[in-house]
Design an enzyme around this catalytic site. Structure first.
Site, PDB file in Angstrom:
ATOM      1  N   ASP A 126       0.831  -1.201   0.000  1.00  0.00           N
ATOM      2  CA  ASP A 126       0.000   0.000   0.000  1.00  0.00           C
ATOM      3  C   ASP A 126       0.871   1.260   0.000  1.00  0.00           C
ATOM      4  O   ASP A 126       2.103   1.182   0.020  1.00  0.00           O
ATOM      5  CB  ASP A 126      -0.929  -0.041   1.229  1.00  0.00           C
ATOM      6  CG  ASP A 126      -2.325   0.439   0.897  1.00  0.00           C
ATOM      7  OD1 ASP A 126      -2.448   1.329   0.046  1.00  0.00           O
ATOM      8  OD2 ASP A 126      -3.291  -0.070   1.495  1.00  0.00           O
ATOM      9  N   ASP A 183     -10.425   3.067  -3.211  1.00  0.00           N
ATOM     10  CA  ASP A 183     -11.036   1.814  -2.743  1.00  0.00           C
ATOM     11  C   ASP A 183     -12.455   1.597  -3.274  1.00  0.00           C
ATOM     12  O   ASP A 183     -13.262   2.514  -3.319  1.00  0.00           O
ATOM     13  CB  ASP A 183     -11.097   1.814  -1.208  1.00  0.00           C
ATOM     14  CG  ASP A 183      -9.707   1.725  -0.612  1.00  0.00           C
ATOM     15  OD1 ASP A 183      -8.720   1.835  -1.370  1.00  0.00           O
ATOM     16  OD2 ASP A 183      -9.615   1.555   0.613  1.00  0.00           O
TER      17      ASP A 183
HETATM   18  C1  GLA Z   1      -6.053   1.095   1.566  1.00  0.00           C
HETATM   19  C2  GLA Z   1      -6.161   0.129   0.381  1.00  0.00           C
HETATM   20  C3  GLA Z   1      -7.236  -0.911   0.657  1.00  0.00           C
HETATM   21  C4  GLA Z   1      -6.934  -1.657   1.952  1.00  0.00           C
HETATM   22  C5  GLA Z   1      -6.763  -0.666   3.093  1.00  0.00           C
HETATM   23  C6  GLA Z   1      -6.245  -1.340   4.366  1.00  0.00           C
HETATM   24  O1  GLA Z   1      -7.194   1.883   1.705  1.00  0.00           O
HETATM   25  O2  GLA Z   1      -6.439   0.834  -0.798  1.00  0.00           O
HETATM   26  O3  GLA Z   1      -7.344  -1.821  -0.422  1.00  0.00           O
HETATM   27  O4  GLA Z   1      -5.760  -2.403   1.771  1.00  0.00           O
HETATM   28  O5  GLA Z   1      -5.827   0.364   2.767  1.00  0.00           O
HETATM   29  O6  GLA Z   1      -6.065  -0.444   5.403  1.00  0.00           O
END
Ligand code: GLA
Length: 379
Positions: A126, A183
Site C-alpha cells: 500500500d 477503494d
Molecule cells: C487502503 C487500500 C485498501 C486496503 C486498506 C487497508 O485503503 O487501498 O485496499 O488495503 O488500505 O487499510
C-alpha cells in the site's frame, strides 16, 4: 516472473477489515478448495491490513497480532500451502499501514526476508503514511529490489491508487499488478466509477503487469467492511464481467464461506474467467462509450484472444433497457473478409451465427459477453 495472467484469489479486506483472524483465514482456505474456487483459478489467499502487533520485535521484525494469529504466520502459511493454495500478506511503503500498523518504510529488506521465512507468496504493498518528499516510484522500486533478493518467488501487488502517474513507471518496478483507483465499495455507483476511471489506463495494461481495479464485491450483499449498500445479482454479474474483460486481477472479497449458489455460479464461470486469463493478455479495445473525453453509459469492449477468437462485451450501465447493434465493421471485418462470426454467449450457454453483426436489447445494469469465432461465409 511469477505470473503472466491476472492474479486470482481472495483478500480479507472487503468483508473483514480489522476483524481478520486465524480461524477466518483457515476456514476460508478450506472453502476455497471445497467449493471449487481453487479449481476455477483462485489460488492466492491474501491477508490484508490489521494482521500485525503495534510494535516490531527487538530485532526490528514485524510480529503477527498474538490474539488474532496465536500460532504465528508460518503456521498459517503452512496450512494454506497444505491445501494447494498460495499465501499473501500486506504492508505499506510508509511508516504505518493505512489502518495504522507498522509498515515497511526503511524496513524493506528485513520485511521481505521475514515474509519469505514465513512462506509468503504474494505481497500487497500500500501507499499510506510515506514521507511526502519521497516518490512512491522510488519506494516501489526499493521493495521490488528487496523481494527479488529475499530468496522466494513473491508476487508483487502494488497499491498506489493510480496516483503519482503510477501507470507510466509501474512496469519498471517488476510489479505484477497495480491498483489504478481508490477503494471499491459494495454498491453500483462505486463499480461504475471505477470502470469510468479505466479509459486512460488500457495502454498500460497487459501481460505480466495488470491494472488492478480493486478487490471484487460480488456476493457481499451489503455486509462487511466495505459493504455499503450492496448490489443486485445482475449488477454483480456485470461487475465481474467488466473486471474480466479489462484484464483486472480477480481477488474475491465476499465471505465465500457463506456465499449463495447464484454468487458461486458467477465467480466460477469458466468461460468468462478464460477471457480474463487469456494467455495473450492483450489490452482490451473500447469500441463505444467514451467520446471526446466524455463518458457515456453504454460500453462496448472487445479483446483479441490467443488462437484467433475475439471476446466482445456490451455493458448497459444506464437505468433503462437499451438496444445495441455490434456490426462487423466495428469489429474490424468488412464484406471483403468473406467471414462470419459465431457468437457464443458465455453467461447463457447459447450460440448464434450472424451475417453482419449482432443486434439485441440489453436490460438496465446488465451485460452480454460473447466469445466470437471466425467461420467461412457460406453462400
Ligand atoms: C487502503 C487500500 C485498501 C486496503 C486498506 C487497508 O485503503 O487501498 O485496499 O488495503 O488500505 O487499510
Amino acid at each position: 516472473m511469477v505470473k503472466n495472467t491476472p492474479p486470482m484469489g481472495w483478500n480479507s479486506w472487503n468483508t473483514f477489515g480489522w476483524d481478520i483472524n486465524e480461524e477466518i483465514v483457515l476456514s476460508t482456505a478450506d472453502t476455497m478448495v471445497k467449493e471449487g474456487l481453487l479449481d476455477a483459478g483462485y489460488e492466492y489467499l491474501v491477508i490484508d491490513d490489521c494482521w500485525a502487533e503495534d510494535e516490531r520485535d527487538r530485532d526490528g521484525r514485524l510480529v503477527p497480532n498474538r490474539e488474532k494469529f496465536p500460532h504465528g504466520m508460518k503456521y498459517v502459511a503452512d496450512y494454506i500451502h497444505s491445501k494447494g493454495l498460495k499465501f499473501g500478506i500486506y504492508s505499506s511503503d510508509g511508516y504505518l499501514t493505512c489502518a495504522g500498523f507498522p509498515a515497511s518504510y526503511q524496513y524493506e529488506f528485513i520485511d521481505a526476508e521475514t515474509f519469505a521465512s514465513w512462506g509468503v507468496d504474494f505481497l500487497k504493498y500500500d501507499n499510506c503514511f510515506k514521507p511526502s518528499s519521497i516518490p512512491a516510484r522510488l519506494l516501489t522500486h526499493r521493495m521490488s529490489f528487496a523481494l527479488e533478493n529475499c530468496g522466494r518467488d513473491i508476487l508483487f501487488s502494488s497499491c498506489c491508487w493510480g496516483t503519482e502517474s503510477v501507470k507510466e513507471w509501474i512496469k519498471e518496478t517488476g510489479a505484477h499488478m497495480w491498483r489504478s483507483t481508490g477503494d471499491i465499495l459494495d454498491n453500483w455507483a462505486s463499480i461504475k466509477q471505477i470502470h469510468y476511471l479505466q479509459m486512460d489506463y488500457q495502454p498500460f495494461n497487459g501481460q505480466g503487469c495488470f491494472n488492478d481495479m480493486d478487490m471484487l464485491v460480488v456476493g457481499m450483499n451489503g455486509q462487511g467492511n466495505v459493504g455499503l449498500g450492496g448490489c443486485t445479482l445482475t449488477e454483480y454479474r456485470t461487475h465481474f464481467s467488466l473486471w474480466c474483460m479489462l484484464n483486472s486481477p480477480l481477488m474475491l472479497g465476499c465471505d465465500i464461506r457463506n456465499m449463495s449458489d447464484d454468487v458461486k455460479k458467477i465467480i466460477t464461470n469458466k468461460e468468462i474467467i478464460a477471457i480474463n486469463q487469456d494467455p495473450a493478455g492483450r489490452q482490451p479495445m473500447l469500441l463505444q462509450g467514451f467520446r471526446n473525453g466524455v463518458h457515456e453509459q453504454f460500453f462496448i469492449w472487445a479483446k483479441h484472444l490467443e488462437g484467433g477468437d475475439l471476446a466482445v462485451g456490451v455493458f448497459n450501465l444506464l437505468d433503462h433497457d437499451e438496444r445495441v447493434f455490434v456490426g462487423y465493421d466495428a469489429l474490424g471485418l468488412d464484406h471483403t473478409s468473406d467471414r462470419v462470426l459465431k457468437f457464443r454467449d458465455v453467461w447463457n450457454d447459447r450460440e448464434w451465427i450472424y451475417r453482419d453483426g449482432i443486434k439485441t436489447v440489453v436490460p438496465a445494469h446488465d451485460c452480454y459477453v460473447w466469445r466470437c469465432s471466425l467461420l467461412p461465409y457460406e453462400k
